[in-house]
Design a protein around this motif. Sequence first.
Motif, PDB file in Angstrom:
ATOM      1  N   UNK A  65      48.610  44.923  62.761  1.00 43.08           N
ATOM      2  CA  UNK A  65      47.322  44.896  62.058  1.00 43.08           C
ATOM      3  C   UNK A  65      47.141  43.588  61.306  1.00 43.08           C
ATOM      4  N   UNK A  66      48.209  43.125  60.647  1.00 40.19           N
ATOM      5  CA  UNK A  66      48.122  41.876  59.893  1.00 40.19           C
ATOM      6  C   UNK A  66      47.878  40.678  60.787  1.00 40.19           C
ATOM      7  N   UNK A  67      48.605  40.612  61.875  1.00 38.24           N
ATOM      8  CA  UNK A  67      48.439  39.484  62.789  1.00 38.24           C
ATOM      9  C   UNK A  67      47.070  39.520  63.458  1.00 38.24           C
ATOM     10  N   UNK A  68      46.620  40.713  63.836  1.00 39.05           N
ATOM     11  CA  UNK A  68      45.298  40.834  64.453  1.00 39.05           C
ATOM     12  C   UNK A  68      44.182  40.505  63.471  1.00 39.05           C
ATOM     13  N   UNK A  69      44.427  40.717  62.177  1.00 38.33           N
ATOM     14  CA  UNK A  69      43.421  40.407  61.161  1.00 38.33           C
ATOM     15  C   UNK A  69      43.313  38.912  60.898  1.00 38.33           C
ATOM     16  N   UNK A  70      44.308  38.145  61.412  1.00 36.68           N
ATOM     17  CA  UNK A  70      44.227  36.698  61.259  1.00 36.68           C
ATOM     18  C   UNK A  70      45.392  36.055  60.561  1.00 36.68           C
ATOM     19  N   UNK A  71      46.488  36.803  60.311  1.00 36.21           N
ATOM     20  CA  UNK A  71      47.662  36.220  59.667  1.00 36.21           C
ATOM     21  C   UNK A  71      48.383  35.280  60.635  1.00 36.21           C
ATOM     22  N   UNK A  72      49.046  34.279  60.071  1.00 31.22           N
ATOM     23  CA  UNK A  72      49.813  33.327  60.878  1.00 31.22           C
ATOM     24  C   UNK A  72      51.281  33.712  60.972  1.00 31.22           C
ATOM     25  N   UNK A  73      51.764  34.482  60.002  1.00 29.56           N
ATOM     26  CA  UNK A  73      53.158  34.902  59.990  1.00 29.56           C
ATOM     27  C   UNK A  73      53.274  36.076  59.028  1.00 29.56           C
ATOM     28  N   UNK A  74      54.424  36.747  59.037  1.00 26.71           N
ATOM     29  CA  UNK A  74      54.628  37.863  58.117  1.00 26.71           C
ATOM     30  C   UNK A  74      56.098  37.936  57.729  1.00 26.71           C
ATOM     31  N   UNK A  75      56.360  38.573  56.584  1.00 21.52           N
ATOM     32  CA  UNK A  75      57.723  38.854  56.146  1.00 21.52           C
ATOM     33  C   UNK A  75      57.759  40.264  55.582  1.00 21.52           C
ATOM     34  N   UNK A  76      58.871  40.966  55.835  1.00 24.81           N
ATOM     35  CA  UNK A  76      59.054  42.329  55.352  1.00 24.81           C
ATOM     36  C   UNK A  76      59.918  42.300  54.092  1.00 24.81           C
ATOM     37  N   UNK A  77      59.456  42.967  53.053  1.00 27.31           N
ATOM     38  CA  UNK A  77      60.236  43.074  51.822  1.00 27.31           C
ATOM     39  C   UNK A  77      61.347  44.115  52.006  1.00 27.31           C
ATOM     40  N   UNK A  78      62.507  43.900  51.369  1.00 26.87           N
ATOM     41  CA  UNK A  78      62.901  42.694  50.615  1.00 26.87           C
ATOM     42  C   UNK A  78      63.296  41.581  51.571  1.00 26.87           C
TER      43      UNK A  78
END
Length: 219
Positions: free
Chosen positions: A89-102
């Motif tokens: 969902x984040x990438x499809x919304x237009x994010x370039x990268x992601x990180x999972x906490x922690x």
Amino acid sequence: MRVLLAEDEPHLSAQIKRLLNAEGRVVDTAQNGLEALHLGSTEPYDMIILDIGLPERDGITVLREWREAGVSTPVLILTARDGWSDRVDGLDAGADDYMIKPFHMPELAARVRAILRRQSGQLSAVIEMGDVALDTKTGRVTVKDVPVDLTAQEIAVLTYLSHNRGRLISRTELSEHIYEYDGDRDSNTIAVFITRLRKKLGSDLIKTVRGRGYMIDTD
């Protein structure tokens, strides 16, 4: 380089800001989605770090609204959710990268550097400009391999100009990218920083176009 950090957990936000400040980044913070939406829509950031679980308006909604409004600033999303659908969902919304906490802070710093390099078309962490080299990982600057001591503001000016080599940068644009949102953006001090950089790094590195701004050539 100026970063918007939208994270509602105070301790984590403070940690990330210290990390990015230590690498010469200017960081504005937002504690909720509405504040993040406003800042990201009105301020000229080089990248945005966006927590998905923001109060008042969630990060995915904020990101979609930015993209629909034409905001193209690179976005790294942070999420405490480890489900693959949330990342999609984040990438499809237009994010370039992601990180999972922690996550580990050095990895976050590395991802920020990678996004900024891609944004400016820079392949290496070290930017070479004739005899001058800037290590964007450490902030170390050398002239003919000899280290040069620069202030935080001088490094900020050099970093922004080096990431935008070949493009004329006005004093106003420089001031918008080296000062925080509530900082004293005195564009007249830019000339002082440029003069100091020329004395320390060589008079030919930064070109002046009178009345228009400054530029580092790509040659």
